[in-house]
Every structure is written in C-alpha cells, then in structure tokens.
Design an enzyme around this catalytic site. Structure first.
Site, mmCIF file in Angstrom:
data_model
loop_
_atom_site.group_PDB
_atom_site.id
_atom_site.type_symbol
_atom_site.label_atom_id
_atom_site.label_comp_id
_atom_site.label_asym_id
_atom_site.label_seq_id
_atom_site.Cartn_x
_atom_site.Cartn_y
_atom_site.Cartn_z
ATOM 1 N N ARG A 1 -16.945 -6.958 2.084
ATOM 2 C CA ARG A 1 -18.203 -6.267 2.405
ATOM 3 C C ARG A 1 -19.185 -6.397 1.248
ATOM 4 O O ARG A 1 -20.105 -7.161 1.292
ATOM 5 C CB ARG A 1 -17.922 -4.802 2.759
ATOM 6 C CG ARG A 1 -19.073 -4.138 3.504
ATOM 7 C CD ARG A 1 -18.744 -2.711 3.874
ATOM 8 N NE ARG A 1 -18.621 -1.863 2.708
ATOM 9 C CZ ARG A 1 -19.614 -1.186 2.142
ATOM 10 N NH1 ARG A 1 -20.824 -1.271 2.657
ATOM 11 N NH2 ARG A 1 -19.410 -0.435 1.085
ATOM 12 N N HIS B 1 0.846 -1.199 0.000
ATOM 13 C CA HIS B 1 0.000 0.000 0.000
ATOM 14 C C HIS B 1 0.882 1.251 0.000
ATOM 15 O O HIS B 1 0.380 2.368 0.060
ATOM 16 C CB HIS B 1 -0.873 0.043 1.258
ATOM 17 C CG HIS B 1 -2.054 -0.892 1.223
ATOM 18 N ND1 HIS B 1 -2.840 -1.074 0.101
ATOM 19 C CD2 HIS B 1 -2.621 -1.662 2.200
ATOM 20 C CE1 HIS B 1 -3.823 -1.928 0.393
ATOM 21 N NE2 HIS B 1 -3.718 -2.297 1.644
#
Length: 331
Positions: free
Chosen positions: A296, A136
């Site tokens: 999700r 990241h």
C-alpha cells in the site's frame, strides 16, 4: 525413504487432526470478521481465522526446529514483507545479486514461507541452506521445538496507529476482491481497540515477544519498524550480524548493504511486475490474494490521514496502559 505404511499413518493422523479441529473450533467464541470471508475465532486469548489457527496448531505438533533456523515473527501489517525481503536478500547474497534474486519474480511471502501454511516449502528452502521461516503466531503459540532448539527469533513491531490503518486497508481491499462487504473504519477501529483483530490483541502479541527478548537477548532481535525506517543501513548490518552472516569490510566498501536496501525498498518491490499482477496462494480458496493488496504505502505516520485526533489519543492511551510496566514504548 518413506514407506507406504508411514504415509498411511500420516494420513490417518492428519484426518484425526482435521476431525478434532472441526469439533474444537465449533466451540470457540466467534468475532467480527472485518468484512473477510472467514470468521475470527478466539483461542487462548488471541483471535485467528480458521486456516491460520489450524496451521499454528498443526505446527505445534509437527514442526521440528533446528538450532540454525531463523524465525521471523510479527503481527500482521507491521513490516513482515520488508523484513522477509531484507533477511532473504542478505542471507542469499552470495548466491544471487540484485539482478538474479528470486525477489524479482516471487513476492516476499512466497520466498520466505509462513510456518502456519507451508511446512513443505520451508523444508525445501532449508535444504538449500535458507533457514528463514516466518510466523504471525503469538509467542505463547510457538512450537516447543522452536523454544527448545535455541534457534534465533527476529520480531518486528510497529506503532499501533499505523498497524491498525494498514490492517483496515488490507481487509477492505481483500473484501472487495472477494465481493464481500468491506468494514467501516469506525467499526474496525472499535474492534482493534477491543483486541478483536487478526492475531490480536495487538499489544499482547508485542508484549509476548518483548518479554521473551528480555529473557533471552542472545536468541532474540526485537525491531521497531520506525527505527528501521529511520536508519535502515544500521539495522541491516545488525540483522546480518545477528543471523551469522555479517557484511565484510569489502562488502561495505562496495555498498552491498545499500544495494540490498534499495532492492528491498517499498518503491522497488511494489513496482515489480510480480507484485503488481501476481497472485499469492493461487488456487487456495479464501487464502488466495492478489500480491498488490499487500503493497500500500509503507509510510511511517500515515495514520494521520485516516484517524481523528480523538481516535489517535484513544489508541495511544490504550498502548500506554497496556505497556505501562514493560519498559517498551511504541509511539
């Protein structure tokens, strides 16, 4: 073979690094933690939690990239797990099929390790001929060996509205699992707009990789989550070609790309037992997280269910302003 002396020196260097890191981090500006157990710290214009900043700085010192490595880069919540699954399944398709792949019993973040957290795991993978490593880290934080080696970099980004909503939800779910107070949506929104978010400001993260991809188009593949979602077969074929393992005509006739896409789909991965009940980084304190928290919805445009029109306009305006002269559009 490593001698006792070598490991002693390594331990000494590690201790020195820990000591200087502790001293350094105590001087950094602190930001709102988004309800997470660890503060965000600002270092060279970006915001990090302490373990990730430490990991990035350690990687800058220690990570030796090979020209054959493939670095999967992304800001958090932009499609990282999906990109890891697709690339891993594509690169290992001659070793495994959709009934034997490690993705069935290990989550994507465990199959493709993060540079900031798990060098040792990557060395083992590289030994097996799996050259994938994820990060990241913003482009300006990549170890010089990655830039110098000329290895390939694949970057994925996403509409900031969906990125924000996804980031807000993972922080809320994680805070609840750690028994800390979750952050309110309005407060998180203001922080995100100000750039105070995990590895943020988000726009600077994207722009760093975008500019680098324009300078080195042969070494970079710059992807947008929405476009990949729209035509996954096309982009998977492009990925395979870029990684140096294109699908043969025979494989395409047999529907191999489609099988990989189906196996790596959100519906399939999120319903696997490992991703419903497993734990990522088990036993690593604040870094431990339930696998299901990562999964999700994976939907494009889900922000419409959470942001007011005013919030959406505000984010779009910031995005337009930040990207104005870059030739990149994210909406």
């Amino acid at each position: 073979m490593e001698s006792h002396f070598d490991s002693h020196v390594e331990q000494h260097n590690e201790d020195e690094f820990q000591k200087s890191f502790k001293e350094m981090i105590s001087t950094l500006p602190k930001g709102n933690s988004w309800g997470l157990p660890d503060h965000l710290y600002q270092y060279q214009d970006f915001w990090f939690t302490s373990p990730f900043l430490q990991g990035v700085l350690l990687a800058q010192q220690q990570f030796e990239a090979q020209p054959t490595d493939i670095i999967l880069s992304s800001a958090p919540r932009t499609g990282t797990a999906w990109l890891k699954s697709l690339t891993f399944a594509t690169i290992t398709r001659t070793s495994y099929d959709d009934s034997t792949t490690p993705l069935l019993f290990r989550m994507p973040h465990d199959v493709v390790p993060f540079m900031e957290l798990d060098h040792a795991h990557f060395s083992a993978n590289r030994h097996l001929g799996i050259p994938l490593l994820a990060t990241h880290a913003p482009y300006s934080f990549l170890p010089t060996s990655i830039i110098d080696s000329g290895c390939k970099i694949i970057y994925i980004c996403r509409d900031p509205k969906d990125t924000f909503v996804s980031m807000y939800h993972i922080c809320t779910r994680y805070a609840k699992s750690q028994n800390t107070q979750p952050i309110e949506l309005d407060e998180a929104f203001e922080l995100f707009c100000e750039g105070v978010s995990w590895y943020g400001p988000y726009w600077d993260h994207v722009l760093g990789y975008w500019k680098a991809s324009l300078e080195h188009p042969d070494k970079f593949m710059f992807l947008k989550y929405e476009e990949m979602n729209e035509d996954t077969v096309l982009y998977l074929k492009k990925l395979a070609e870029f990684m140096g393992c294109p699908f043969s005509t025979e494989e395409q006739q047999k529907g191999v790309p489609e099988k990989i896409i189906k196996m790596c789909s959100f519906e399939n991965l999120s319903n696997l037992e490992v991703n419903k009940s497993g734990i990522h980084r088990e036993g690593q304190g604040n870094l431990e997280i339930q696998n299901k928290i990562y999964f999700r919805k994976g939907k494009v445009g889900d922000w419409k269910n959470y942001l007011t029109p005013k919030m959406a306009t505000q984010l779009d305006q910031i995005t337009q302003q930040k990207l104005s002269s870059s030739g990149l559009s994210l909406n």
